[in-house]
Design an enzyme around this catalytic site. Structure first.
Site, PDB file in Angstrom:
ATOM      1  N   HIS A  78       7.846   1.859  11.010  1.00 31.03           N
ATOM      2  CA  HIS A  78       8.472   2.950  10.213  1.00 31.03           C
ATOM      3  C   HIS A  78       7.342   4.258  10.686  1.00 31.03           C
ATOM      4  O   HIS A  78       6.252   4.229  10.821  1.00 31.03           O
ATOM      5  CB  HIS A  78       8.516   3.039   8.832  1.00 31.03           C
ATOM      6  N   LEU A 117       0.807  -1.227   0.097  1.00 25.24           N
ATOM      7  CA  LEU A 117       0.117   0.034  -0.053  1.00 25.24           C
ATOM      8  C   LEU A 117       0.976   1.347   0.055  1.00 25.24           C
ATOM      9  O   LEU A 117       1.555   1.395   0.842  1.00 25.24           O
ATOM     10  CB  LEU A 117      -0.947   0.157   1.353  1.00 25.24           C
TER      11      LEU A 117
END
Length: 330
Positions: A228, A124
């Site tokens: 992240h 994504l």
């Protein structure tokens, strides 16, 4: 609108791949690899298999006003078929000393194929210029409506890998502290090789014995299971859908792998499948999908209890009275 990707989307997807910043295995900035993905997706959409298999469904977010592709997402029918699917599982090694009268519990990383056979949602990415208006939500949840409309093609367990922490130089503290010791290549080199050639080299070179977390440098320990910074919102969306972190991490960057029972994913479990009965503009805000395989389309719209949808959604999806749709509340 979300639609199936086509070979003509290569350049647009390549331009987005160059913006990912590394560590994004499912979207490598490599035209040959992306072309192979598009070809594989085209074959998967055309496949007549009605059971989980090594299929890749690649979809894109298209801006209907400009015709530009502004996002992409992927679904894998079943991982671990072409080559084994590797994760590190965080476990505990307990030892007891009668003489000292003490028990020690040490956390270890164990190379695992536990998730072989699961389906996967991944890949994504939303163009930075389109990160507003809930388009990331549309991208993410459209995958679940696709699964709901093609349930037989997906496994009973589903996973999502989140990118781990990458430093400003594009390196991975986890890779440098663990796997990099055995591969003789940088994180960027290994990540690119994996994206293009697959991960058999991991099986060839990765030591099979457990790795004691306490023996790793602090820089590596600190990022185990940490997404992240740009992936924190994605992690919250996964948790809202019913995914959980069950101590599986990516062997490259240490990012968390989230898992769920497919039928318990909220947007799959709660999806409603109805026929369009007409047009109405005062329904519930929803994600609406229609079409099968390569004809799949999904957009935001409004649906009411009688199966009426708003005129814009009907136009975008090209549906009318009697056509089948699936929808989930926004």
């Amino acid at each position: 609108m979300i639609r199936a990707a086509k070979p003509g989307d290569l350049q647009s997807i390549y331009e987005m791949a160059k913006l990912t910043g590394g560590g994004f295995t499912n979207l490598p900035p490599d035209k040959r690899a992306l072309r192979a993905k598009l070809e594989r997706a085209e074959a998967s959409f055309a496949s007549e298999k009605e059971y989980p298999s090594d299929e890749l469904y690649l979809m894109v977010l298209e801006d209907l006003d400009s015709g530009e592709v502004r996002g992409t997402c992927q679904i894998f029918g079943q991982v671990g078929q072409r080559w084994p699917f590797y994760s590190y599982r965080i476990g505990t090694d307990s030892k007891h000393s009668e003489q000292l009268g003490r028990t020690f519990h040490a956390q270890v990383l164990m190379l695992s194929n536990d998730l072989n056979g699961a389906s996967e949602v991944g890949g994504l990415f939303l163009h930075p210029a389109a990160r507003a208006g809930g388009l990331g939500l549309l991208l993410a949840r459209s995958r679940y409506l696709f699964i709901a409309r093609h349930r037989a093609r997906f496994a009973d367990r589903i996973l999502a890998e989140l990118r781990g922490v990458i430093d400003e130089a594009g390196g991975s503290p986890f890779w440098d502290g663990v796997a990099g010791k055995f591969f003789g290549m940088s994180f960027q080199e290994a990540d690119q090789f994996n994206a293009v050639h697959g991960n058999q080299f991991i099986a060839d070179l990765m030591p099979k014995h457990p790795v004691y977390i306490a023996m790793l440098p602090e820089t590596a320990r600190a990022v185990i299971g940490v997404p992240h910074p740009t992936g924190r919102a994605a992690m919250r969306m996964l948790e809202n859908e019913g995914f959980a972190f069950e101590n599986y991490i990516d062997i490259f960057d240490g990012g968390p792998t989230m898992t769920a029972r497919t039928d318990q994913v909220a947007s799959i479990r709660d999806a409603k499948h109805v026929e369009v009965t007409g047009i109405a503009e005062d329904g519930e805000d929803a994600l609406i999908a229609t079409g099968r395989l390569a004809d799949f389309r999904c957009c935001f719209g409004k649906v009411d209890a009688e199966g009426r949808i708003d005129a814009d959604a009907a136009r975008i999806l090209n549906v009318g009275k009697g056509d089948a749709i699936s929808w989930i509340g926004r």
